[in-house]
Design a protein around this motif. Structure first.
Motif, PDB file in Angstrom:
ATOM      1  N   CYS A 139      53.259 -68.015 -35.419  1.00 22.03           N
ATOM      2  CA  CYS A 139      52.685 -66.763 -35.700  1.00 22.03           C
ATOM      3  C   CYS A 139      53.107 -65.737 -34.859  1.00 22.03           C
ATOM      4  CB  CYS A 139      50.915 -66.953 -35.758  1.00 22.03           C
ATOM      5  SG  CYS A 139      50.439 -67.308 -33.974  1.00 22.03           S
ATOM      6  N   ALA A 140      52.479 -64.510 -34.804  1.00 20.78           N
ATOM      7  CA  ALA A 140      52.992 -63.246 -34.163  1.00 20.78           C
ATOM      8  C   ALA A 140      52.216 -63.365 -32.631  1.00 20.78           C
ATOM      9  CB  ALA A 140      52.679 -62.292 -34.737  1.00 20.78           C
ATOM     10  N   ALA A 141      52.815 -62.794 -31.638  1.00 18.95           N
ATOM     11  CA  ALA A 141      52.225 -62.734 -30.549  1.00 18.95           C
ATOM     12  C   ALA A 141      52.509 -61.634 -29.750  1.00 18.95           C
ATOM     13  CB  ALA A 141      52.946 -63.814 -29.511  1.00 18.95           C
ATOM     14  N   LEU A 142      51.520 -61.024 -28.860  1.00 22.35           N
ATOM     15  CA  LEU A 142      51.780 -59.781 -28.304  1.00 22.35           C
ATOM     16  C   LEU A 142      51.207 -60.002 -26.911  1.00 22.35           C
ATOM     17  CD1 LEU A 142      52.228 -56.661 -28.529  1.00 22.35           C
ATOM     18  CD2 LEU A 142      49.978 -56.195 -29.251  1.00 22.35           C
ATOM     19  N   VAL A 143      52.198 -59.800 -25.878  1.00 22.34           N
ATOM     20  CA  VAL A 143      51.675 -59.683 -24.703  1.00 22.34           C
ATOM     21  C   VAL A 143      51.898 -58.219 -24.041  1.00 22.34           C
ATOM     22  CG1 VAL A 143      52.253 -60.789 -22.166  1.00 22.34           C
ATOM     23  CG2 VAL A 143      52.886 -62.043 -24.261  1.00 22.34           C
ATOM     24  N   GLY A 144      50.652 -57.759 -23.591  1.00 23.78           N
ATOM     25  CA  GLY A 144      50.703 -56.288 -23.361  1.00 23.78           C
ATOM     26  C   GLY A 144      50.067 -55.975 -22.053  1.00 23.78           C
ATOM     27  N   GLY A 145      50.413 -54.834 -21.317  1.00 22.83           N
ATOM     28  CA  GLY A 145      49.974 -54.513 -20.140  1.00 22.83           C
ATOM     29  C   GLY A 145      50.546 -53.088 -19.685  1.00 22.83           C
ATOM     30  N   PHE A 146      50.253 -52.707 -18.503  1.00 25.41           N
ATOM     31  CA  PHE A 146      50.807 -51.553 -17.959  1.00 25.41           C
ATOM     32  C   PHE A 146      51.881 -51.956 -17.304  1.00 25.41           C
ATOM     33  CE2 PHE A 146      46.661 -49.557 -18.698  1.00 25.41           C
ATOM     34  CZ  PHE A 146      47.104 -48.547 -19.612  1.00 25.41           C
ATOM     35  N   ALA A 147      51.542 -53.276 -16.522  1.00 26.33           N
ATOM     36  CA  ALA A 147      52.860 -53.814 -15.780  1.00 26.33           C
ATOM     37  C   ALA A 147      53.524 -54.962 -16.497  1.00 26.33           C
ATOM     38  CB  ALA A 147      52.284 -54.265 -14.407  1.00 26.33           C
ATOM     39  N   ARG A 148      54.398 -55.507 -15.951  1.00 28.81           N
ATOM     40  CA  ARG A 148      55.088 -56.636 -16.539  1.00 28.81           C
ATOM     41  C   ARG A 148      55.309 -57.797 -15.592  1.00 28.81           C
ATOM     42  NH1 ARG A 148      60.504 -55.271 -19.780  1.00 28.81           N
ATOM     43  NH2 ARG A 148      59.235 -54.228 -20.806  1.00 28.81           N
ATOM     44  N   THR A 149      54.848 -59.052 -16.098  1.00 28.99           N
ATOM     45  CA  THR A 149      55.253 -60.127 -15.243  1.00 28.99           C
ATOM     46  C   THR A 149      56.664 -60.829 -15.431  1.00 28.99           C
ATOM     47  OG1 THR A 149      54.220 -61.627 -16.898  1.00 28.99           O
ATOM     48  CG2 THR A 149      52.802 -60.860 -15.203  1.00 28.99           C
ATOM     49  N   GLY A 150      56.954 -61.669 -14.477  1.00 30.39           N
ATOM     50  CA  GLY A 150      58.304 -62.450 -14.636  1.00 30.39           C
ATOM     51  C   GLY A 150      58.113 -63.341 -15.589  1.00 30.39           C
ATOM     52  N   GLU A 151      57.192 -63.771 -16.149  1.00 27.54           N
ATOM     53  CA  GLU A 151      56.815 -64.611 -17.394  1.00 27.54           C
ATOM     54  C   GLU A 151      57.268 -63.889 -18.619  1.00 27.54           C
ATOM     55  OE1 GLU A 151      55.080 -66.892 -14.168  1.00 27.54           O
ATOM     56  OE2 GLU A 151      54.948 -64.830 -15.023  1.00 27.54           O
ATOM     57  N   ALA A 152      56.832 -62.712 -18.747  1.00 25.53           N
ATOM     58  CA  ALA A 152      57.048 -61.861 -19.889  1.00 25.53           C
ATOM     59  C   ALA A 152      58.523 -61.178 -19.750  1.00 25.53           C
ATOM     60  CB  ALA A 152      56.033 -60.420 -19.690  1.00 25.53           C
ATOM     61  N   GLN A 153      58.789 -60.901 -18.758  1.00 22.92           N
ATOM     62  CA  GLN A 153      60.374 -60.593 -18.748  1.00 22.92           C
ATOM     63  C   GLN A 153      61.278 -61.889 -19.243  1.00 22.92           C
ATOM     64  OE1 GLN A 153      61.643 -57.585 -18.237  1.00 22.92           O
ATOM     65  NE2 GLN A 153      63.839 -58.421 -18.593  1.00 22.92           N
ATOM     66  N   LEU A 154      60.902 -62.905 -18.855  1.00 19.51           N
ATOM     67  CA  LEU A 154      61.704 -64.144 -19.450  1.00 19.51           C
ATOM     68  C   LEU A 154      61.640 -64.302 -20.893  1.00 19.51           C
ATOM     69  CD1 LEU A 154      63.403 -66.705 -18.302  1.00 19.51           C
ATOM     70  CD2 LEU A 154      61.342 -67.911 -18.034  1.00 19.51           C
ATOM     71  N   LEU A 155      60.511 -64.017 -21.375  1.00 19.65           N
ATOM     72  CA  LEU A 155      60.277 -64.076 -22.968  1.00 19.65           C
ATOM     73  C   LEU A 155      61.558 -63.055 -23.528  1.00 19.65           C
ATOM     74  CD1 LEU A 155      56.572 -64.066 -23.506  1.00 19.65           C
ATOM     75  CD2 LEU A 155      58.034 -66.062 -23.491  1.00 19.65           C
ATOM     76  N   LEU A 156      61.670 -61.908 -22.919  1.00 18.69           N
ATOM     77  CA  LEU A 156      62.581 -60.792 -23.278  1.00 18.69           C
ATOM     78  C   LEU A 156      63.846 -61.468 -23.115  1.00 18.69           C
ATOM     79  CD1 LEU A 156      60.980 -57.536 -22.365  1.00 18.69           C
ATOM     80  CD2 LEU A 156      60.842 -58.580 -24.512  1.00 18.69           C
ATOM     81  N   GLU A 157      64.210 -62.020 -22.056  1.00 16.96           N
ATOM     82  CA  GLU A 157      65.738 -62.073 -21.733  1.00 16.96           C
ATOM     83  C   GLU A 157      65.892 -63.445 -22.518  1.00 16.96           C
ATOM     84  OE1 GLU A 157      66.324 -62.583 -17.371  1.00 16.96           O
ATOM     85  OE2 GLU A 157      65.622 -60.316 -17.018  1.00 16.96           O
ATOM     86  N   THR A 158      65.133 -64.388 -22.887  1.00 20.42           N
ATOM     87  CA  THR A 158      65.549 -65.272 -23.694  1.00 20.42           C
ATOM     88  C   THR A 158      65.586 -65.216 -25.312  1.00 20.42           C
ATOM     89  OG1 THR A 158      63.202 -66.313 -23.735  1.00 20.42           O
ATOM     90  CG2 THR A 158      64.688 -66.998 -21.966  1.00 20.42           C
TER      91      THR A 158
END
Length: 662
Positions: free
Chosen positions: A303-322
């Motif tokens: 299913c779909a997923a949404l990780v949101g926030g004003f800031a961004r964690t290293g884990e969220a950045q890893l989702l983008l880079e992978t």
């Protein structure tokens, strides 16, 4: 004797007479299903997902019926289920698969995870015939269309909503614009998913965020289409709302951390807001993080997923880079129009010539920003990292930290007329004198929120000063001139936005001995700064820090993506999470050594430590590459099982991906 005779007369069910049960025991070596017979009398009620009672090791214990089978591989004689507690199927098959995956990921047992996932039973609520009528009756009202200036402010926003409505597994990391009505945006994403006939699970950090999202969902979805889960509701109301979700009467469930387990029909979207907040970390075994649980759930349910926030964690950045997720962010032109003007003070100690500014210990740029906002009739937010009055004091002569003569704990003051009190043992010392120089006068080492409010009251006479922190957290404040002193995470929302946001004592956040100190500082700054008006509307943010620091640079440009990429690159170079995976093993030294000897650790596992963990405990960190993380968790779980089977008297705490590494 009568009960024995009744049990002797039981006949097994004609079809699928074997029940596989997860027994509620905490011993790691018993982390597997056990087979029991289903009597013909219990055949109809004994369905997968119900609560049961069974005899286990001579005791009557609770459990969940996982599945039914024609035969058992057990060679001995099977006992019957003692009781089907309720025919209510509270353990959804999707949640069962998720719980097993989470237990494996965190080196835990299924019983521990199910204890987190399914709330305690409330029999009276189960029996209420009117539950379906009261919840889940949406009537004929439709969903509200997305508002202009919302998701269409992001280039990928409309396409993401269309993917949700079509039921595609669109996964995104969303960097919200400053001043964004993020609860409404989340509600619009939920509406798009529900419009396509799919379910939604939304997780936020605290009750204040939950209240805002709950209100937005009611406005966007209409009545009867969602429930909000919160531990503060009380056991009866919380279980009532859980049943509305488990009976698939509502398509959308929102809540704090425990809502990550909420069952919904045809899951289409999972959402987590502000995933860097430590409230998303479960403090009970096996200590899962809400972000990881929801991402695992999205993977299993496709299913779909949404990780949101004003800031961004290293884990969220890893989702983008992978490539696991795509970025949703605004263009720079839109961002410049929406963000407040941000200014650092640098290291210049120059204060305003006004005597009030000297009293308030504010650099001139901060004092001028506050004064201008107040004169224009707007409130000012002051973020102070420490609560209390003077949480830390030192000798006024030699500057030695004031320590408790009994336990060596730090001394502090609760008010201007208070005597020094130890924060550890609570003993007060009215006649305290410095052991180094004998001086009795004390000075402030760290200034708390209440002392800051007192100083600001003297600097801006006639302006109301309010505090928001642990003792009293304000949800909202009026839009008129006022000073609001808040600790991080307790900042209230101001009507129309703040005219100025002042970020004080930044060294207290940046200098913490924590791997995530800079990331957490960035998150707290952005969350506070996002409450200010736009720069075009006079909004100003002043950060009392050197402008050359990386977090300050990211705040000046409002670029959480750049900062998260920089942090991730540094952690990858140093071998720290999320670029690598770690586990901590904590306990007495002999017990830790025994567990590590029993564990068949994957090749390449690095052992870091041991280091003292207090009370005759030590802590060992184990580090592996991400590809070998599953093997590490499995090895630690098996080793814990061996110690459990040997009836080891001393427990050892195993935690995969601990929040605190230092």
């Amino acid at each position: 004797m009568a009960s024995k005779a009744v049990r002797a007369e039981r006949e097994p069910a004609e079809s699928l007479p074997v029940a596989r049960v997860c027994v509620d025991v905490q011993l790691p070596h018993l982390d597997r299903p056990f087979d029991y017979l289903v009597s013909s009398a219990d055949d109809a009620a004994a369905q997968p997902g119900v609560r049961v009672k069974v005899r286990f090791a001579g005791q009557l214990v609770s459990g969940f019926l996982l599945s039914r089978a024609e035969a058992s591989q057990h060679q001995g004689k099977l006992a019957y289920l003692e009781k089907v507690v309720s025919p209510e199927r509270v353990l959804d098959p999707e949640i069962m698969r998720l719980a097993r995956a989470v237990a494996d990921r965190y080196a835990g047992s299924l019983a521990d995870v199910l204890r987190l996932a399914v709330p305690p039973r409330h029999a009276r609520v189960e029996a209420q015939a009117g539950l379906r009528a009261e919840i889940g009756s949406a009537g004929g009202q439709g969903f509200r269309e997305p508002a202009a200036g919302g998701w269409d402010s992001y280039p990928a926003g409309p396409a993401y909503l269309k993917a949700l409505e079509d039921g595609r597994p669109a996964r995104a990391v969303w960097s919200a614009l400053p001043g964004e009505a993020w609860p409404v945006r989340i509600a619009e994403a939920a509406a798009a998913t529900a419009r396509g006939g799919r379910g939604v699970v939304i997780v936020v950090a605290d009750a204040r965020d939950l209240e805002r999202v709950d209100k937005a969902l009611g406005e966007v979805l209409g009545p009867g289409r969602h429930v909000a889960l919160n531990a503060a509701l009380g056991p009866a109301e919380r279980y009532r709302r859980f049943l509305a979700a488990s009976r698939h009467q509502v398509p959308v469930v929102v809540g704090t951390r425990a809502a990550m387990w909420a069952p919904v029909a045809r899951l289409g979207l999972v959402v987590i807001w502000d995933d860097g907040d430590d409230l998303h970390s479960e403090p009970r075994s096996p200590y899962p993080h809400a972000r990881e649980v929801l991402l695992t759930r999205a993977q299993l349910a496709d299913c779909a997923a949404l990780v949101g926030g004003f800031a961004r964690t290293g884990e969220a950045q890893l989702l983008l880079e992978t490539g696991w997720a795509r970025e949703i962010a605004a263009e720079r032109g839109v961002l410049r129009r929406r963000q407040p003007a941000v200014s650092p003070t640098g290291d210049d100690p120059q204060l305003a010539r006004d005597a009030g500014a000297v009293t308030a210990r504010l650099p001139s740029v901060a004092w001028q920003a506050a004064k201008k906002a107040l004169e224009s009739g707007r409130p000012v937010l002051i973020q102070v990292p420490r609560r209390g009055y003077l949480p830390s004091v030192a000798c006024a002569e030699c500057r030695s930290p004031a320590r408790c003569p009994k336990c060596s704990g730090p001394l502090g003051l609760h008010s201007a007329r208070d005597v020094p009190v130890c924060h550890w043992c609570g003993v007060s010392f009215p006649a305290y004198s410095c052991p180094s120089c004998g001086e009795r006068r004390l000075r402030a080492s760290v200034v708390g929120a209440r002392r800051t409010a007192e100083e600001l009251g003297r600097a801006f006479p006639g302006v109301p000063v309010r505090t928001s922190g642990r003792d009293e957290i304000l949800d909202t404040v009026p839009g008129g001139p006022a000073m609001v002193v808040a600790t991080p995470g307790a900042e209230p929302v101001a009507e129309g936005g703040y005219g100025a946001v002042l970020l004080l004592d930044t060294w207290a956040l940046l200098s913490r001995a924590d791997l995530r100190a800079a990331e957490e500082t960035m998150r707290r700054w952005l969350n506070a700064a996002a409450l200010a008006r736009s720069g075009a509307d006079g909004g100003r943010v002043v950060v009392v820090a050197d402008g050359s620091l990386a977090p300050v640079q990211a705040l000046l440009r409002w670029d959480p993506g750049w900062f998260a990429a920089r942090e991730l690159a540094e952690r990858r170079e140093l071998g720290f999470p999320p670029a690598a995976r770690m586990a901590s093993v904590t306990g007495p030294a002999p017990a830790v050594a025994e567990l590590l000897t029993l564990a068949e650790l994957p090749a390449g596992t690095e052992q870091l430590g041991p280091v003292p963990a207090g009370d005759d405990q030590e802590r060992m960190l184990l580090r592996v590459s991400r590809s070998r993380a599953a093997g590490l968790a499995h090895a630690l779980h098996l080793a814990s099982g061996v110690r459990s089977a040997r009836k080891a008297a001393v427990p050892v705490r195993v935690q995969v991906d601990p929040a605190d590494l230092f």
